[in-house]
Motif scaffolding. Structure first.
Motif, PDB file in Angstrom:
ATOM      1  N   TRP A  36     -13.517   6.359   0.042  1.00 45.02           N
ATOM      2  CA  TRP A  36     -13.148   6.721   1.481  1.00 45.02           C
ATOM      3  C   TRP A  36     -14.253   7.067   2.225  1.00 45.02           C
ATOM      4  CZ3 TRP A  36      -7.872   6.959   3.320  1.00 45.02           C
ATOM      5  CH2 TRP A  36      -6.806   6.791   2.160  1.00 45.02           C
ATOM      6  N   HIS A  63      -3.595   9.436   1.263  1.00 38.69           N
ATOM      7  CA  HIS A  63      -2.934   8.405   2.043  1.00 38.69           C
ATOM      8  C   HIS A  63      -1.980   8.773   3.134  1.00 38.69           C
ATOM      9  CE1 HIS A  63      -4.392   6.107  -1.252  1.00 38.69           C
ATOM     10  NE2 HIS A  63      -4.047   5.168  -0.492  1.00 38.69           N
ATOM     11  N   HIS A 112      -7.396  -2.579  -2.421  1.00 41.37           N
ATOM     12  CA  HIS A 112      -6.120  -2.654  -2.072  1.00 41.37           C
ATOM     13  C   HIS A 112      -5.561  -2.533  -0.543  1.00 41.37           C
ATOM     14  CE1 HIS A 112      -5.315   1.812  -3.260  1.00 41.37           C
ATOM     15  NE2 HIS A 112      -5.195   1.780  -1.858  1.00 41.37           N
ATOM     16  N   HIS A 139       0.845  -1.316  -0.106  1.00 41.92           N
ATOM     17  CA  HIS A 139       0.014   0.079   0.121  1.00 41.92           C
ATOM     18  C   HIS A 139       0.824   1.497  -0.065  1.00 41.92           C
ATOM     19  CE1 HIS A 139      -4.146   1.489   1.785  1.00 41.92           C
ATOM     20  NE2 HIS A 139      -3.672   2.218   0.741  1.00 41.92           N
ATOM     21  N   ASP A 190      -9.544   4.188   4.361  1.00 42.87           N
ATOM     22  CA  ASP A 190      -9.259   3.728   2.816  1.00 42.87           C
ATOM     23  C   ASP A 190     -10.031   2.523   2.724  1.00 42.87           C
ATOM     24  OD1 ASP A 190      -8.536   3.157   0.628  1.00 42.87           O
ATOM     25  OD2 ASP A 190      -6.163   3.226   0.891  1.00 42.87           O
TER      26      ASP A 190
HETATM   27 FE   LIG Z   1      -5.109   3.160  -0.365  1.00 41.08          FE
END
Ligand SMILES: [Fe+2]
Length: 230
Positions: free
Chosen positions: A151, A103, A190, A48, A186
């Motif tokens: 998100w 992120h 992934h 990630h 998130d």
């Molecule tokens: Fe992500």
């Protein structure tokens, strides 16, 4: 009014991340890839951070490399002036500036040092959501309902002077809508597929164990104090 609000949101964002200018780079993670085990697994964290997040940073720098007039803007400024970005790179900037901001923020929202909301911040949450359980249920529902990638957020809405729970699609950032993020989750696959497979709810339940409430409260204090000066 919009310009004043815009200014204070960008100021808030700059206050939280003062060093984010072109060329953008990954901040240190602040803990090891396996530090959030067993809730978030080490392989997911490594892929990630070094794969997905680094990709957003590289794509953003690549998009801006031929636009020196945009290179002095912070992430917050880029994300709140998307209409001023040339059309040919606008979507790329939105996706990758958002990906970098989201992120960078997400890593800070988590900690291996388990903690709980302070009594003072619990009162704030109860004031806006009636109870902590009610807040958590609303946040969980927002996260579970996202169709595809996106998100879930707890934000401070400076226009209404209150806390709100929202979701965004893809890598869209709340600050584009003039909301100041306090906590973000998130829910792109992934972020959880290697450990939790298709069970997003299982990932969300695990994630609550690593939320850094001191960071969330710090964001609230900054957002509310700057708003009070507006
Ligand atoms: Fe992500």
């Amino acid at each position: 009014m919009y310009k004043i609000m815009h200014f204070f949101i960008v100021l808030t964002f700059y206050y939280i991340y003062p060093n984010q200018h072109y060329p953008f780079s990954l901040d240190p993670l602040g803990y090891s890839f396996n530090a959030l085990e067993p809730y978030i697994d080490a392989t997911t964290m490594e892929v990630h951070y070094t794969g997905h997040h680094d990709g957003y940073v590289k794509n953003l720098n690549d998009a801006l490399k031929d636009y020196p007039e945009l290179q002095h803007y912070t992430l917050g400024q880029l994300l709140t002036m998307l209409d001023k970005i040339p059309g040919i790179i606008r979507t790329t900037v939105q996706n990758n500036a958002g990906g970098h901001q989201n992120h960078t923020f997400f890593w800070r929202c988590m900690t291996p040092k388990m903690n709980k909301p302070s009594n003072k911040f619990l009162k704030t949450i109860k004031k806006h959501f009636r109870s902590f359980e009610n807040f958590k249920n609303q946040f969980n529902e927002a996260a579970k309902k996202i169709f595809g990638s996106g998100w879930a957020w707890l934000c401070f809405d400076p226009g209404k002077n209150r806390l709100v729970i929202i979701s965004t699609s893809n890598q869209n950032s709340p600050i584009t809508d003039l909301l100041i993020p306090l906590l973000g989750l998130d829910v792109w696959e992934h972020a959880y597929y290697l450990k939790h497979k298709n069970k997003r709810a299982s990932y969300i339940d695990a994630w609550w164990n690593v939320v850094d409430w001191s960071f969330v409260e710090e964001n609230y204090i900054k957002a509310a104090s700057i708003k009070s000066k507006a």
